[in-house]
Design a protein around this motif. Sequence first.
Motif, PDB file in Angstrom:
ATOM      1  N   PRO A 104       0.977  -1.218   0.028  1.00  0.00           N
ATOM      2  CA  PRO A 104      -0.077   0.017  -0.091  1.00  0.00           C
ATOM      3  C   PRO A 104       0.921   1.204   0.080  1.00  0.00           C
ATOM      4  CG  PRO A 104      -0.785  -1.405   1.661  1.00  0.00           C
ATOM      5  CD  PRO A 104       0.555  -2.133   1.087  1.00  0.00           C
ATOM      6  N   GLY A 105       1.763   1.435   0.814  1.00  0.00           N
ATOM      7  CA  GLY A 105       2.830   2.338   0.943  1.00  0.00           C
ATOM      8  C   GLY A 105       3.278   2.631  -0.693  1.00  0.00           C
ATOM      9  N   LEU A 106       3.731   1.647  -1.291  1.00  0.00           N
ATOM     10  CA  LEU A 106       4.380   2.075  -2.643  1.00  0.00           C
ATOM     11  C   LEU A 106       3.176   2.627  -3.539  1.00  0.00           C
ATOM     12  CD1 LEU A 106       6.528   1.929  -4.806  1.00  0.00           C
ATOM     13  CD2 LEU A 106       6.226  -0.510  -5.195  1.00  0.00           C
ATOM     14  N   VAL A 107       2.145   1.977  -3.462  1.00  0.00           N
ATOM     15  CA  VAL A 107       1.084   2.240  -4.693  1.00  0.00           C
ATOM     16  C   VAL A 107       0.484   3.696  -4.038  1.00  0.00           C
ATOM     17  CG1 VAL A 107      -1.228   1.879  -5.203  1.00  0.00           C
ATOM     18  CG2 VAL A 107       0.174  -0.112  -5.066  1.00  0.00           C
ATOM     19  N   GLU A 108       0.608   3.940  -2.818  1.00  0.00           N
ATOM     20  CA  GLU A 108       0.244   5.392  -2.449  1.00  0.00           C
ATOM     21  C   GLU A 108       1.101   6.490  -2.998  1.00  0.00           C
ATOM     22  OE1 GLU A 108      -0.616   5.428   1.645  1.00  0.00           O
ATOM     23  OE2 GLU A 108      -2.195   4.115   1.635  1.00  0.00           O
ATOM     24  N   THR A 109       2.523   6.001  -3.060  1.00  0.00           N
ATOM     25  CA  THR A 109       3.593   6.934  -3.521  1.00  0.00           C
ATOM     26  C   THR A 109       3.531   7.057  -4.886  1.00  0.00           C
ATOM     27  OG1 THR A 109       4.801   6.158  -1.505  1.00  0.00           O
ATOM     28  CG2 THR A 109       5.977   7.444  -3.440  1.00  0.00           C
TER      29      THR A 109
END
Length: 125
Positions: free
Chosen positions: A111-116
């Motif tokens: 989720p952190g990568l996708v949000e970035t």
Amino acid sequence: MGIEAPLVLVVDDDDAVRSALAFALHAEGFCVRSYASSAGLLAEPIPGQNCLLITDYRMPEVDGLELIERLRDSKPDLPVILISGLVNRALRGRAAQLGVSAVLEKPLSGPGLVETIQHIFHGSA
């Protein structure tokens, strides 16, 4: 006429990391091209728009920072996410000098990568 999915270029010499990133990003709706080395990416044309690069920092021959330096002449506006197993102040500083959009520490959370990536492509309102 639909909007074309963003293209994410993934460069990592670790087969497992590269495959996992490509799989996760594809599952989120991104078009993905993955490369085992910087040379592999540099040998192909890179689109000018709707494209983002995720590169590992530590790789043999041409590391992630050198790859970014090489791309800046022809692709000065290419968004880049640098990933590394060891993120420190010096690495963040060098990445900032090269205009890197984000520096993320491995292991990456999906989720952190996708949000970035979404923030880079769409910005904040």
